[in-house]
Write an enzyme that holds these catalytic residues in place. Sequence first.
Site, short mmCIF file in Angstrom:
data_model
loop_
_atom_site.label_atom_id
_atom_site.label_comp_id
_atom_site.label_asym_id
_atom_site.label_seq_id
_atom_site.Cartn_x
_atom_site.Cartn_y
_atom_site.Cartn_z
N GLU A 49 19.11 21.64 -105.33
CA GLU A 49 18.35 22.91 -105.96
C GLU A 49 19.54 23.44 -107.16
OE1 GLU A 49 15.18 25.84 -104.60
OE2 GLU A 49 14.92 23.99 -103.34
N GLU B 272 5.01 24.27 -111.09
CA GLU B 272 3.82 24.56 -109.82
C GLU B 272 2.86 26.12 -109.90
OE1 GLU B 272 5.54 23.30 -106.02
OE2 GLU B 272 7.38 23.28 -106.67
N LYS C 193 2.91 28.92 -106.33
CA LYS C 193 3.90 29.42 -106.53
C LYS C 193 3.75 31.08 -105.71
CE LYS C 193 7.80 28.06 -105.98
NZ LYS C 193 9.45 27.47 -105.55
N GLU D 254 8.91 31.90 -111.04
CA GLU D 254 8.91 31.29 -110.42
C GLU D 254 7.85 29.28 -110.10
OE1 GLU D 254 10.36 30.44 -106.90
OE2 GLU D 254 12.21 31.93 -107.26
#
Length: 417
Positions: free
Chosen positions: A262, A316, A319, A325
């Site tokens: 990541e 997203e 999250k 985030e």
Amino acid sequence: MATHFRVLLILILSDSLFSTRGLGVGINYGQIANNLPSPSRVAYLLQSLNISKVKLYDADPNVLTAFGNSNVEFVVGLGNEYLQKMTDPNQAQTWIQQHVLPYIFQTKITCITVGNEVLTGNDTRLMSYLLPAMQAVYGALGGLGLRKDVYVTTAHSTGILGNSFPPSAGVFRQDLAEYIQSILNFHSQTDSPFLINAYPFFAYKDNPGQVSLDYVLFQPNPGTTDPITNLKYDNMLYAQIDAVYSAIKAMGHTDIRVTVSETGWPSKGDPSEVGATLENARLYNGNLVSRVQQNQGTPAKPSVPIEVYVFALFNEDLKPGPSSERNYGLYYPDGTPVYDIGLQGFLPRMDYAASNRNLKIHHLDGNWVEKTMRPLKFLKFLSPSFGGEILRQPESKQTLHHQPWREILPYNFYMHT
């Protein structure tokens, strides 16, 4: 005859969708959201980008099915909540039989990550389960004849490092040494990579006055020199990777490769999240992709091209945590890029009106085109990206509306009535 020639010509031209510049790196495909496109449409997007490596955080059967007969290699994940169960070899074998075996002959599953950032959590029981779970999953793969096809590993945060600068003096935290030493032995024995989640963004956010923004964004800067090796670093990510290599070497291993599982940069954040801007995200990921495409290695490993999975494919919206985030994605859920790093992808959007057999196609330019068409009864999808899948006309219009492949066919694959 003219109609058949026209269809063939259109099919051939449609392959130009896949000739755009490829991303060159892997991508993390997270799904903590309620507005993402279906996996079949995502499959088309990723393959139009020529992305060949995708990392999941689970083993979603819908995703694995959608990518059947493609050339995409998958990393699938076992969440931390599964670790205790996976220490039981029978449970591990059952999981493989249910989540890997049904798909692996159509979808290229090449890796299973067992847990994520376990060693930097506070649960010592979970830490004690990690290696036995990895060993049990590896053993289950062997029992099913898949050991040569799928490797087993786990992902760590850079928080496992006790020291990271200079890179040549990198060492793991002493309180984690007993766990990491055994995990390294496992990697050495199984020839599997050591995964690290590395985010220079966090270093800059926490110390913007001391950390150079150009240094973390791969922009021109004076860089820093390792006083022990005299190697020069012009970006933080490469320094972090080499610090991990040094820490591994300090534990007696030189045969384990490091993969960045990541890394990324948020395009938006809370007021306290310094540096979380669209421009910084564009620079970080754009410069990273450029370097990966040049097959660059790090200063300490110049002949070993870095392997990176960018976080993440989509923003997203569900999250938890700070705003950043929910804003790491390269794409919005509707398939438009969050920022331009030179990539060209295609996410088809289609509606079918069964009453008048009109097909409404939404192009990326925002225009709706409405045509009266009929599906071809038998059509071989010529693009190599989908492995020559044969599409059949359903028995009724209603069935057509629900066909999974119906979502991914572009206008070119239909002919006028």
